[in-house]
Every structure is written in C-alpha cells, then in structure tokens.
Design an enzyme around this catalytic site. Structure first.
Site, mmCIF file in Angstrom:
data_model
loop_
_atom_site.group_PDB
_atom_site.id
_atom_site.type_symbol
_atom_site.label_atom_id
_atom_site.label_comp_id
_atom_site.label_asym_id
_atom_site.label_seq_id
_atom_site.Cartn_x
_atom_site.Cartn_y
_atom_site.Cartn_z
ATOM 1 N N ASP A 1 0.861 -1.171 0.000
ATOM 2 C CA ASP A 1 0.000 0.000 0.000
ATOM 3 C C ASP A 1 0.912 1.239 0.000
ATOM 4 O O ASP A 1 2.128 1.141 0.158
ATOM 5 C CB ASP A 1 -0.966 -0.015 1.192
ATOM 6 C CG ASP A 1 -2.210 0.823 0.906
ATOM 7 O OD1 ASP A 1 -2.153 1.705 0.025
ATOM 8 O OD2 ASP A 1 -3.242 0.616 1.567
HETATM 9 C C1 NOJ Z 1 -4.036 3.837 -0.041
HETATM 10 C C2 NOJ Z 1 -5.204 2.908 0.075
HETATM 11 O O1 NOJ Z 1 -5.173 2.262 1.338
HETATM 12 C C3 NOJ Z 1 -5.262 1.849 -1.002
HETATM 13 O O2 NOJ Z 1 -6.473 1.161 -0.873
HETATM 14 C C4 NOJ Z 1 -5.120 2.472 -2.359
HETATM 15 O O3 NOJ Z 1 -5.219 1.478 -3.346
HETATM 16 C C5 NOJ Z 1 -3.791 3.184 -2.418
HETATM 17 N N1 NOJ Z 1 -3.749 4.233 -1.410
HETATM 18 C C6 NOJ Z 1 -3.511 3.791 -3.788
HETATM 19 O O4 NOJ Z 1 -4.306 4.871 -4.011
#
Ligand code: NOJ
Length: 785
Positions: free
Chosen positions: A303
């Site tokens: 993430d």
């Molecule tokens: C953080 C989020 O937790 C995740 O779900 C997302 O895919 C990523 N950012 C990318 O935007």
C-alpha cells in the site's frame, strides 16, 4: 448422554456435544485446499519469459521493476515529469499508479518498450473501485443487492472504460470485513458478513479480469487489504487490530481466499498490524498463507508508502524495513522507494539474498506476461476507444439498474390508509429538503475514479425529470457539517425548510453524509447524522404534521456507512437507504420512490441504534449470558437496547413475501454429506417484487463457540402477486465446517439449526443432525506467528 450434560455445562436446546474420542474421517487433504489452478501466472510461457529477462537484468533494473511511483497531476490530467520519464528510459521503474488516459499512457509505454535497454513494458495501476468514469454504487451498496451478477457487471464495465484509457490494473476489490461503522472504509467493501463478502469478492474479480486476462478489456484485480484492516481498533483508520487466530480464519480471511480461488492477480497488504506484526512485514501472511497454503501465483504490491511506514510502526531503520518487507513477500513498493534506494548495497554486501529480489521480479514479470503486455504493451488503448467506451448510454443504463437494486426500503408506514411509498403521482407539490439532494459530488461517493460531479444525476434532478407536472421546491435547510450539533438549532435555513414542509403535499428529506465523510482516513466517532441534520428533520416533520397530520414525509439517506437514525425510523412515514449510488443516483432513486421499480435491496450491515453499540454484527457469539429483558445479569446495556435498529439482511419491498413449508432432504447425515433445504416462497402482496431469500445456519453445540447464526446462502427471486416458488439451498461440509481448537477445519457431529427468511432475524426454522465422527476437511493452516 452428552459430555455437556456430564460436565454440568448447559448446552442450548440441541442436545449434542461431540464425544472427544471419535474417529477422524479425512475427506480432503491439504492439497485439496489449492485453488483450481495456480491462477495462471506461473504458466510455462510466462515463467520462461520472466526467467530469460531476469538473466539479462542488472541489479538496478531489477529493483526498478519492484518500484511503483505515482504520476503527477496537471491541469488536463495525469502527467509524468522529466525525472519520471528518465527513470523509465533507464529501466529503473516497473510501474506507475494514477497514470491514465490513452495519450499519456501510450507515451510512457513507448519510452519503456522502445527506449529502455531491455524493453520491459510498464504496468499501470489505478484505483478503479466502483467505476472509472461511469460511477456505480459504492461497493457497500452493491453488496446490498445480494446480486453477484450486478457486482460482476459493474466491475466489467469499469474494466472496459479503464483499459480504454490505458489502465492495466485496478486496486480493487476491497474485501475487508467491517463490523464497526465508525471506520470510514466500510464503504469500500461488502459489509460485515464473510459469506456475502466472499461471493462479492469473487464476482468482482471475475468482472475485472474477465474470462481471459490477456483480453484488451481485462484489468488485473487486486484483493486488499490483506488482512483484517477492517478490524481497526475503535474504528480509527490505520489503527492496530487485535484479532484471534480463529477469528482471522473464520471471519476476515474467507473473502480473500474466495478472491484467490477466483484467480485474482494481485494482493495489497494492509496498513495495520496483527499479533505484533504489520502486514507489510508479515511473512506468515504473505508467504506461508498466501503463497504456500493458498498457492497464490500473482504479485504483491504494497500500500501507499507502507513499507516506509514500517519505521513508524517501530520495526527499525529504512534498510531494516525494506529488508523485512522483501523477505515477507512484498514484491512491488508503491510510492516510497526504499527498495530502489536501499537494497542494492545490501544485496551486494550479501546481507539480502539476491534470490529474494529475483523472485519478486519474477512475480511481477509473470503478471505483465499474463496481461499480454509483452505482446501488445498498449493493449489496444486509444483515444478512439476512449471516446467509444466511456460513459456510454449503455453503461449509464447498467449503472441505473444496479443502483435500483442497491436501494433498501427500511420502513414504509401506512399513512391515511395507504403505504407512504410508492409516492402518489397526482401530487400537486413536493418539497425536497436537505443539501445532499443537490450534491452531485456526494452522489458519486468515496473513491470515484475519474467520475465527474457534472455526470451525476442528483436526487432533485431525478425527481424533477420523473415528475414534470409536479411543482417541486427545494431547500437546503442546514449545511453539511461533519461534527454533530447538539441541542436546539434555529436558523433561517430551517425556517425556510419548515415553510416548504407546511405548504407542500409531500416531503422528501434527503439526509446523511457527503461522499468524503466515508472512505480512507474518514473515520467518525459518531455514526449519528452529522451537523444539524437531525434538528432539521425534527423541525420539518413537526411543521409538516402541524399543517396536515397525514402528510407524507419520506426520509432518504445518502451515506457511506450505516447511520444510527432511530428518530427518523420512528417518526417519518418511510425511510429509504440509498447509500451513494453513482452517476444515476437521482434516476434510480426516483424509479424506487415512484414505484417504477419495487425495492429489493437488503442491508449488508447491521444498523445500530446508537454509536455505542459498535461493533455490532448479526453473526456474534451467544456468550454465557445472552441478552434478555427478563433480568439484569446478562449481556446488554442499561441505557439502550442490545438489538440493532435494523438487522443484517433487512429490506422491504412494495409487496410482501411469505415463507412456508421448510423441508430438509434428510434429517441425519454424515459430516461429508450434503443436505438440500427447500422452502416455499410466496408473493403475498398485490404487486410484483423481488425478494432475497436468505439461509442461516447454526452449529448448536461444538468444541469451540460458534456464532448464533451465519449466512450460508441466498437467492434473488422475482414473483408476481400470488405466485409461489420453491427455493432450494444445498448445504455441504464447507458450510458446516469451522476451525477447531487445533485449528483443523472440521465438521463436528451434533445438531444444526437452519433458518430461512427475509433477513438475519428470520424465524422459520428446521433442524438436522450430523452423525458419526469428526470430519476433517483440512489440517491446521500454517500457525499464526
Ligand atoms: C491507499 C489505500 O489504502 C489503497 O487502498 C489504495 O489502493 C492506495 N492508497 C492507492 O491509491
């Protein structure tokens, strides 16, 4: 005599407790836990290709493949600066996120495949959560349709639009089970139930990835956030999760396993820790369970900056955390660049095995091959395809149909001799009150891809289109403030709303949350109506009733989490849950309110009466002191009921349904057998409608405690007035099984109760008994560490 009896333990009505020394019947071995294939990523061609490239790559090029960087955002859309372009040219970047649009994606891909030394294509990822440009209902809403084909259809269309714009990969579906609605990300998943969550997870994977991942309209799906992110303590996003090994397997992991079995190509670990280890450093989760036990063959992407955040978790310095993440099994690093910046020295010094880097590279290259990027790096994206495929009339039609199915009719009172809904069409005037009624951005909900607010039909627009001959007036009433206002409120906005409420024939109050009050980093301490909306509702209902005691006041909720709206449920003529429905919000809602489509949605989450009941979920354990009003010393509150305002699975229609004649194909069976349950479902009302018939199961007594009931099947059935249909459900060992004290997946002998009906509060029940010994479906998974 049962052991329970012997020990003086009071068992529930169903008599049986497993004798401990029973013979084991192994019906399935560990290898039967494998997905049907290795999900196709490790096929011979992809592996050969990845291996031959690997042999040619420098260490810097390998670490580049493990790096994903965000695109910038300029005036006309995403951009990549000169530094980013150079990294691609130098072979030091494997992927961008947030880069979309045929022109820019083709340009960057051309640099990768024509100007970099090894011509390795980029893989381009984006959060296509509930639509690219045609925005569908938020995932929580679609889950409430209990219609897996609707979830798959929305994902398919999103894939068609995203791929036209050069996107190869979506960071969806989010399959986190959420039992605490304070957590804003509850909106992105399928709610509280592992069974519904598993069905919806698999459907979305199939929708995104299509039948063939190489097809130019397929996007790679990512199951996230692995694992238990929805268990964030106190509902506060990114917070620590405290979960037992058994609950992890019974509650949080099933939707992930379902996604793996459906062939999902990517996994994103969660920001949280479990059992002292953050997921991005968790080799048990990412290697022992995911790769070795589930045989996942795709790639793991971190993430956003989550590898770097391992330092904040307290695992050590940047080198240590990069090493931990690589070792745990994170293949690609999103946003931060510790792999690229820190690992080369470590590998050269022999402190990090080169083989770890190599296997991460191979995982990524194989996925690129599976997507067909080595054959057509552009995957047919073009501006013509964008024009032909984005926000088409056909896509909007699908969005409206799916949105209609997602709306849940929570209450519908009889007012002046007739149900408040559907609305009469011969009204002379209608007042629409509440700022959300004109809030097109909020109709789109959280995480709305590249959806534009000007594409969305608001509630007011939808009603005006549907009722051209009715005088429709509008007042905002109060602003949509986040913090709840206590005590009496008197403002010019409320006075204006009261005036409309007095003069109109009927009132539609649109209340709830803006799109950005749920989603990531949008946790709330209260799930009551934010701002002064409750005071507005109370003033409007008072004014309407003072002018005419039988005036219809409909409350419509727009929200990304269940809201504690006891007062609205008790005091309005009808209460409708519309969530955030996407571009067709207003049209779909008008279809329901005017009766062009009978409501069929059901709640994918329990709705609390007050915030303090959270976490609240229907499939809880009984405790030794189940709640009862009869006396004090049991599991309840002294200031509020223990029951939810509306149970999981609840949802009315404009007709009524009756369930009768529950039959079981057998009353005793062995743990490896199946049983078929049938029930007669009748439309007992005066108009056609669709019901979601739900089946719940309880293991009456077991060696470990089991939930009071669990969803094990559902069917959407459409019936004409007076029509009956026999609905059948087949239950087998997988439905009866759970993790025992040794974490084996077993079916234990003894009594089971089933209920079939309209919600998790269904009362029509049946019983059967599993005889013989303990049936072991699988030995213990790798032990939690
Ligand atoms: C953080 C989020 O937790 C995740 O779900 C997302 O895919 C990523 N950012 C990318 O935007």
């Amino acid at each position: 005599m049962s052991i329970a009896h012997d020990c003086g333990i009071q068992s529930t009505s169903h008599r049986y407790f497993m004798p401990l020394a029973f013979t084991l019947v192994i019906v399935a071995s560990a290898s039967a836990q494998r997905p049907p294939s290795d999900t196709g990523f490790a096929n011979r061609r992809a592996t050969r290709l990845a291996d031959s490239l690997l042999a040619l790559m420098t260490l810097e090029e390998k670490l580049g493949q493990l790096t994903q960087t965000p695109a910038g955002f300029g005036q006309t859309g995403p951009t990549v600066d000169a530094g980013g372009e150079q990294m691609v040219r130098d072979g030091k970047l494997g992927s961008f996120l947030n880069l979309y649009g045929a022109d820019v994606t083709r340009r960057m891909q051309r640099i990768a495949v024509e100007e970099s030394r090894l011509h390795i294509p980029l893989i381009l990822g984006f959060d296509v959560i509930h639509g690219m440009r045609t925005i569908f209902p938020v995932p929580l809403a679609t889950a409430g349709s209990f219609d897996s084909s609707a979830a798959a259809r929305a994902a398919r269309i999103a894939a068609v639009e995203a791929t036209a714009m050069g996107v190869h990969w979506t960071f969806a579906p989010m399959v986190d089970i959420a039992r605490d609605a304070r957590w804003g990300r509850i909106v992105e998943g399928a709610g509280e139930d592992p069974y519904l969550g598993s069905v919806m997870a698999a459907a979305q994977v199939r929708g995104f990835q299509g039948d063939n991942l190489r097809a130019p309209t397929s996007v790679l799906a990512t199951m996230k956030h692995f694992a238990a992110y929805g268990g964030a303590e106190a509902g506060r996003d990114y917070n620590v999760v405290s979960v037992s090994e058994r609950d992890l397997w019974n509650v949080y992991l099933p939707p992930f396993h379902a996604a793996v079995r459906a062939g999902v190509g990517a996994v994103m670990p969660s920001f949280n820790e479990i059992n002292g280890t953050p997921s991005h450093a968790n080799d048990w989760l990412l290697t022992d369970v995911l790769r070795k036990y589930w045989h996942f063959g795709g790639m793991v992407v971190s993430d956003w900056s989550a590898i770097m955040e391992l330092m904040q978790h307290g695992l050590g310095d940047s080198v240590t955390v990069a090493t931990r993440a690589l070792h745990a099994g994170v293949d690609m690093e999103m946003s931060s660049a510790l792999y690229r910046n820190k690992l080369a020295t470590e590998v050269r010094a022999g402190r990090v095995p080169k083989s770890l880097v190599d296997s991460a590279v191979v995982h990524i290259l194989r996925v690129k091959a599976a997507l067909g990027l080595f054959d057509d790096p552009y995957r047919g994206s073009s501006t013509e395809r964008e024009r032909a495929n984005i926000l088409t009339a056909e896509h909007r039609k699908a969005a409206r149909e799916i949105a209609r199915e997602a709306i849940v009719l929570l209450t519908n009172r009889t007012v002046g001799g007739a149900p408040a809904l559907p609305l009469r069409r011969d009204l002379r005037s209608l007042a629409v009150i509440g700022a959300l009624a004109v809030d097109s951005a909020s109709a789109l909900g959280a995480w709305h891809g590249i959806g534009r607010k000007e594409d969305a039909v608001t509630v007011l627009d939808g009603l005006r289109r549907a009722l051209p001959n009715v005088a429709i007036s509008y007042a905002a009433g109060v602003p949509l403030d986040t913090v709840r206002v206590e005590g009496p409120v008197s403002t010019p906005g409320i006075t204006e709303a009261e005036q409309l409420a007095r003069s109109a024939d009927a009132i539609i109050l649109v209340l709830g949350e803006t799109g950005d009050m749920s989603g990531e980093a949008a946790s709330r301490t209260s799930v009551e109506l934010p701002g002064a909306q409750l005071q507005l509702a109370q003033a409007v209902v008072r004014a309407a009733r003072a002018s005419n005691p039988t005036k219809v006041v409909i409350a419509v909720l727009m929200n990304g989490r269940p809201l504690a709206v006891q007062w609205l449920a008790d005091s309005t003529s009808a209460l409708v849950e519309s969530w955030h429905l996407g571009v067709e919000h207003g049209n779909a809602l008008a279809d329901i309110l005017l009766g062009d489509y009978a409501p069929s949605g059901k709640l994918p989450v329990s709705v609390p009466r007050v915030t303090g009941q959270l976490p609240i979920y229907y499939n809880h354990k009984n405790t030794g002191r189940p709640p009862s009003e009869r006396e004090k010393w049991n599991s309840k509150y002294i200031d509020a009921p223990w029951t939810p305002l509306f149970p999981f699975g609840h949802g009315l229609s404009y007709t009524t349904f009756g369930y009768t004649n529950l039959r079981l194909s057998r009353s005793t069976l062995r743990g490896s057998d199946s049983v078929t349950l049938t029930v007669d479902l009748t439309n007992t009302g005066k108009r056609a409608g669709t019901e979601v018939a739900q089946l719940y199961l309880r293991d009456d007594a077991a060696s470990v405690t089991r939930p009071v009931r669990e969803l094990r099947g559902f069917h959407r059935v459409t019936l004409q007035p007076g029509q009956s249909e026999t609905v059948s459900f087949r239950l087998g060992p997988d439905d009866f099984a759970f993790y025992d004290r040794d974490m084996r997946r077993v079916v234990e002998p003894g009594g089971f109760t089933v209920w079939v009906g309209e919600s998790s509060a269904a009362t029509l029940e049946g019983h059967f008994t599993v005889t013989g010994g303990v049936t072991v479906l699988a030995p213990a998974p790798p032990r939690f560490r």
